[in-house]
Scaffold this motif. Structure first.
Motif, mmCIF file in Angstrom:
data_model
loop_
_atom_site.group_PDB
_atom_site.id
_atom_site.type_symbol
_atom_site.label_atom_id
_atom_site.label_comp_id
_atom_site.label_asym_id
_atom_site.label_seq_id
_atom_site.Cartn_x
_atom_site.Cartn_y
_atom_site.Cartn_z
ATOM 1 N N VAL A 178 -3.127 24.526 -0.304
ATOM 2 C CA VAL A 178 -2.139 23.799 -1.103
ATOM 3 C C VAL A 178 -1.913 24.575 -2.396
ATOM 4 O O VAL A 178 -2.871 24.956 -3.087
ATOM 5 C CB VAL A 178 -2.599 22.344 -1.404
ATOM 6 C CG1 VAL A 178 -1.828 21.767 -2.593
ATOM 7 C CG2 VAL A 178 -2.374 21.456 -0.183
ATOM 8 N N LEU A 179 -0.642 24.849 -2.677
ATOM 9 C CA LEU A 179 -0.267 25.482 -3.944
ATOM 10 C C LEU A 179 0.387 24.396 -4.790
ATOM 11 O O LEU A 179 1.324 23.728 -4.328
ATOM 12 C CB LEU A 179 0.749 26.608 -3.714
ATOM 13 C CG LEU A 179 0.333 27.744 -2.761
ATOM 14 C CD1 LEU A 179 1.513 28.686 -2.511
ATOM 15 C CD2 LEU A 179 -0.840 28.535 -3.336
ATOM 16 N N ILE A 180 -0.093 24.219 -6.002
ATOM 17 C CA ILE A 180 0.512 23.197 -6.868
ATOM 18 C C ILE A 180 1.367 23.899 -7.914
ATOM 19 O O ILE A 180 0.867 24.690 -8.719
ATOM 20 C CB ILE A 180 -0.560 22.326 -7.543
ATOM 21 C CG1 ILE A 180 -1.491 21.720 -6.482
ATOM 22 C CG2 ILE A 180 0.110 21.218 -8.370
ATOM 23 C CD1 ILE A 180 -2.641 20.897 -7.047
ATOM 24 N N PRO B 25 -0.782 35.721 8.439
ATOM 25 C CA PRO B 25 0.508 35.090 8.766
ATOM 26 C C PRO B 25 0.365 33.704 9.399
ATOM 27 O O PRO B 25 1.308 32.928 9.383
ATOM 28 C CB PRO B 25 1.157 36.078 9.738
ATOM 29 C CG PRO B 25 0.488 37.391 9.450
ATOM 30 C CD PRO B 25 -0.914 37.054 9.027
ATOM 31 N N SER B 26 -0.825 33.391 9.933
ATOM 32 C CA SER B 26 -0.964 32.080 10.581
ATOM 33 C C SER B 26 -1.374 30.980 9.595
ATOM 34 O O SER B 26 -1.496 29.811 9.976
ATOM 35 C CB SER B 26 -2.002 32.172 11.705
ATOM 36 O OG SER B 26 -3.247 32.523 11.134
ATOM 37 N N LEU B 27 -1.593 31.336 8.349
ATOM 38 C CA LEU B 27 -2.020 30.312 7.366
ATOM 39 C C LEU B 27 -0.944 29.241 7.218
ATOM 40 O O LEU B 27 0.241 29.556 7.117
ATOM 41 C CB LEU B 27 -2.223 30.947 5.994
ATOM 42 C CG LEU B 27 -3.574 31.537 5.615
ATOM 43 C CD1 LEU B 27 -3.539 31.955 4.155
ATOM 44 C CD2 LEU B 27 -4.707 30.550 5.869
ATOM 45 N N ARG B 28 -1.385 27.990 7.165
ATOM 46 C CA ARG B 28 -0.428 26.908 6.887
ATOM 47 C C ARG B 28 -0.530 26.553 5.407
ATOM 48 O O ARG B 28 -1.611 26.210 4.915
ATOM 49 C CB ARG B 28 -0.730 25.703 7.777
ATOM 50 C CG ARG B 28 -0.255 25.947 9.226
ATOM 51 C CD ARG B 28 -0.777 24.923 10.164
ATOM 52 N NE ARG B 28 -2.234 24.832 10.068
ATOM 53 C CZ ARG B 28 -2.898 23.686 10.029
ATOM 54 N NH1 ARG B 28 -2.261 22.541 10.086
ATOM 55 N NH2 ARG B 28 -4.219 23.682 9.940
ATOM 56 N N ILE B 29 0.582 26.688 4.726
ATOM 57 C CA ILE B 29 0.584 26.515 3.266
ATOM 58 C C ILE B 29 1.597 25.435 2.887
ATOM 59 O O ILE B 29 2.738 25.445 3.352
ATOM 60 C CB ILE B 29 0.974 27.840 2.555
ATOM 61 C CG1 ILE B 29 0.038 28.981 2.965
ATOM 62 C CG2 ILE B 29 0.981 27.658 1.039
ATOM 63 C CD1 ILE B 29 0.376 30.342 2.352
ATOM 64 N N VAL C 26 -7.238 25.075 -2.672
ATOM 65 C CA VAL C 26 -6.183 24.574 -3.571
ATOM 66 C C VAL C 26 -6.040 25.528 -4.747
ATOM 67 O O VAL C 26 -7.035 25.887 -5.400
ATOM 68 C CB VAL C 26 -6.529 23.156 -4.098
ATOM 69 C CG1 VAL C 26 -5.502 22.691 -5.132
ATOM 70 C CG2 VAL C 26 -6.598 22.151 -2.948
ATOM 71 N N PHE C 27 -4.793 25.928 -5.006
ATOM 72 C CA PHE C 27 -4.495 26.713 -6.215
ATOM 73 C C PHE C 27 -3.709 25.834 -7.168
ATOM 74 O O PHE C 27 -2.615 25.358 -6.838
ATOM 75 C CB PHE C 27 -3.680 27.961 -5.858
ATOM 76 C CG PHE C 27 -3.242 28.747 -7.086
ATOM 77 C CD1 PHE C 27 -4.190 29.303 -7.948
ATOM 78 C CD2 PHE C 27 -1.896 28.926 -7.378
ATOM 79 C CE1 PHE C 27 -3.799 30.023 -9.080
ATOM 80 C CE2 PHE C 27 -1.491 29.651 -8.501
ATOM 81 C CZ PHE C 27 -2.439 30.197 -9.353
ATOM 82 N N ILE C 28 -4.283 25.587 -8.342
ATOM 83 C CA ILE C 28 -3.578 24.783 -9.351
ATOM 84 C C ILE C 28 -2.786 25.764 -10.212
ATOM 85 O O ILE C 28 -3.255 26.276 -11.226
ATOM 86 C CB ILE C 28 -4.561 23.928 -10.187
ATOM 87 C CG1 ILE C 28 -5.463 23.087 -9.265
ATOM 88 C CG2 ILE C 28 -3.787 23.041 -11.156
ATOM 89 C CD1 ILE C 28 -6.482 22.213 -10.006
ATOM 90 N N GLY C 29 -1.563 26.031 -9.765
ATOM 91 C CA GLY C 29 -0.686 26.963 -10.489
ATOM 92 C C GLY C 29 0.401 26.171 -11.197
ATOM 93 O O GLY C 29 1.579 26.508 -11.117
ATOM 94 N N ARG D 24 -8.728 16.627 -1.131
ATOM 95 C CA ARG D 24 -7.676 15.642 -0.875
ATOM 96 C C ARG D 24 -6.707 15.712 -2.056
ATOM 97 O O ARG D 24 -7.099 15.514 -3.216
ATOM 98 C CB ARG D 24 -8.318 14.255 -0.783
ATOM 99 C CG ARG D 24 -7.362 13.136 -0.527
ATOM 100 C CD ARG D 24 -8.125 11.801 -0.577
ATOM 101 N NE ARG D 24 -7.210 10.717 -0.911
ATOM 102 C CZ ARG D 24 -6.489 10.069 -0.034
ATOM 103 N NH1 ARG D 24 -6.584 10.368 1.251
ATOM 104 N NH2 ARG D 24 -5.659 9.096 -0.402
ATOM 105 N N VAL D 25 -5.461 16.016 -1.754
ATOM 106 C CA VAL D 25 -4.453 16.153 -2.806
ATOM 107 C C VAL D 25 -3.461 15.010 -2.650
ATOM 108 O O VAL D 25 -2.824 14.870 -1.608
ATOM 109 C CB VAL D 25 -3.735 17.526 -2.681
ATOM 110 C CG1 VAL D 25 -2.647 17.666 -3.742
ATOM 111 C CG2 VAL D 25 -4.735 18.673 -2.791
#
Ligand SMILES: Cc1cc2nc3c(=O)[nH]c(=O)nc-3n(C[C@H](O)[C@H](O)[C@H](O)COP(=O)(O)OP(=O)(O)OC[C@H]3O[C@@H](n4cnc5c(N)ncnc54)[C@H](O)[C@@H]3O)c2cc1C
Length: 497
Positions: free
Chosen positions: A12-14, A32-36, A241-244, A222-223
């Motif tokens: 998850v990218l925030i 490439p198979s990562l689900r983002i 999780v990246f809190i960007g 859990r987001v």
């Protein structure tokens, strides 16, 4: 954009700013198979600090920013910080070149333009400093091509507006490096995210505000997300999780509850520019001219007169005039600062306030200054500026980091910092300087911090394909630096000398 949430994405990218966009591209290149899944509270990407007018668009290579080269008590000019920032920008140049060559960014001119970087100073003492600074910098291969002049005509050739109407008595000096750039980070962010959105397994959700982060079973996160249109709240669980979230990162770090985040606070600094769209003025200035910061001012409030190229149009920007607002984001709430207060960060905040009274006074002075006084600061650099050509433009917010410190209670920092959970499954990016220019360096730092085992194998090989200088010190290797700069300049259509 997909409206169906994947319930268990890998990542998850925030926030849809330049930092999440850059990290997202790296991760998809490696796997490439990562689900983002990306969540953004605004209605599209690149609308907060990364938006073109919310920042100065300098491709910070520490060419012209005098705050990176302090004069030490023995009179020696220390260029070590400048060199570090200089080569961090090389990582971004390589990352962007890779994407242009791949076709993910169709035209580099959509986001980057050659604009010389200049430092301009007044007064004998400052001239002496700039001369010493130039001697140190021009001796290093990273600053190959830097020019210096005390000749008024030469400086007028470089930047006519700066010299017009200036007293002939005043000693002046300038340095110039033609390899500098102006970057539209908003356009870049939108292109990176459009590239990601075209790939399977990536989805971005706009008008979706992350409201909670907590540990789920099995070590996942859990987001919780609130859809601002439907007002529904949903949750996803992710391995990483990246809190960007830019200025919004601190409150989210606090929500995650990780012990590593305890004690951090934020100090918001707002900004205003003066902006000139008058073609006859714009046609006579093609540079980013950085001057010296006022005594007591924070390093990022160095006044500069900049050429900007945004959506194909040329403008001039001057500033920033710093100010104080309790918002953490331009589109944030006045309650942001108060809501960020926690028992663990009260002492660091109060200690930093006690130790930085000069900064507080400076910011209050900036808020209270009249428009005439504000315009006077512009006329220090561009003496014959006409008020009718200029209008105010609100800049983005910067949230400076306040760090817990055993000795002082708390320290105010002007850089960026990655704060990660012990198991490296969550990381938050705090702070905002040098900024968007170093997005690739920050992306690589996240990878090194959180994905070190993967970097040893296939990810590392791919990283060297994207960033050929990865693992090489460009500060030490002059040949490599020359080669990398020539290659990236050709791809990005910027100057090389
Ligand atoms: C006045 C000023 C001048 C600057 N000048 C330069 C410069 O010349 N050169 C340079 O390189 N850098 C500069 N910078 C710094 C640069 O703008 C930032 O470092 C960079 O844009 C930060 O990118 P980001 O992705 O971290 O943040 P942002 O672009 O702010 O993106 C974060 C995103 O997260 C979203 N968000 C926040 N909270 C939540 C939440 N709870 N849920 C979902 N989404 C959320 C926000 O809406 C935002 O879109 C400047 C900054 C300012 C303010």
């Amino acid at each position: 954009m997909s409206d169906t949430f994947v319930t268990d994405p890998d990542v998850v990218l925030i926030g849809a700013g330049i930092m999440s966009a850059t990290l997202g591209v790296f991760l998809r290149e490696f796997e490439p198979s990562l689900r983002i899944e990306l969540f953004e509270t605004l209605e599209g990407p690149g609308q907060e600090s990364s938006e073109a007018w919310n920042n100065a668009g300098t491709g910070h290579a520490a060419n012209c920013e005098l705050n990176y080269t302090p004069e030490l008590p023995d009179g020696h000019v220390d260029i070590s910080k400048a060199l570090q920032v200089n080569v961090e920008f090389d990582l971004s140049r390589q990352f962007w070149s890779f994407l242009v060559k791949k076709g993910a960014i169709p035209d580099p001119r959509s986001f980057i333009h050659p604009v010389p970087h200049m430092s301009f100073i007044r007064g004998a003492k400052n001239v002496d400093f700039l001369r010493k600074r130039f001697a140190m910098m021009s001796a290093h291969h990273c600053y190959h091509g830097m020019e210096y002049s005390e000749d008024r005509q030469k400086i007028a050739d470089w930047a006519p507006l700066v010299m017009e109407g200036r007293s002939a008595e005043e000693p002046v000096a300038a340095t110039r490096i033609v390899t500098g750039t102006d970057v539209d980070y908003g356009s870049l962010t939108r292109q990176l995210i459009a590239h990601l959105e075209a790939l399977p397994g990536f989805s971005a959700h706009y008008l979706n505000r992350v409201t909670g982060i907590s540990r789920a079973e099995g070590g996942r996160w859990r987001v919780e997300v609130k859809d601002k249109s439907s007002r529904e709240t949903r949750a996803v669980t992710a391995k990483f999780v990246f809190i960007g979230a830019g200025g919004g990162a601190l409150p989210l770090l606090e929500k995650s509850g990780i012990p590593e985040g305890k004690g951090y606070g934020g100090f918001p600094v707002s900004g205003i520019w003066l902006r000139c769209d008058e073609p006859s003025v714009n046609a006579r200035h093609h540079a980013k001219v950085y001057s010296k910061a006022a005594v007591g001012s924070p390093p990022m409030s160095v006044p500069h007169l900049d050429t900007r190229v945004i959506d194909g149009k040329h403008s001039l920007l001057f500033g920033p005039y710093a100010g104080f607002s309790t918002r953490f984001l331009k589109h944030g709430s006045l309650m942001d600062l108060f809501e960020s207060l926690e028992p663990s960060n009260i002492t660091p905040l109060l200690s930093a306030a006690r130790d930085n009274l000069g900064l507080t006074e400076y910011l209050i002075g900036q808020v209270l200054q009249s428009s005439g006084h504000r315009f006077g600061t512009l006329q220090d650099i561009y003496p014959s500026a006409d008020p009718d050509d200029w209008k105010l433009q609100v800049a983005g917010q910067r949230v400076q980091i306040i760090k817990p410190d055993a000795e002082h209670g708390g320290l105010l920092e002007f850089g960026t910092e990655l704060v990660a959970a012990a198991d490296r499954s969550l990381v938050a990016l705090l702070g905002a300087s040098p900024g968007a220019s170093t997005a690739a360096f920050i992306g690589v730092s996240v990878l090194e911090k959180c994905f070190a085992p993967q970097l040893v194998g296939a990810w590392g090989r791919k990283l060297r394909e994207i960033i050929p200088s990865y693992g090489v010190s460009l500060i030490d290797d002059a040949d490599f630096t020359r080669r990398i700069r020539a290659d990236t300049a050709a791809v990005l259509k910027i100057e090389n000398i």
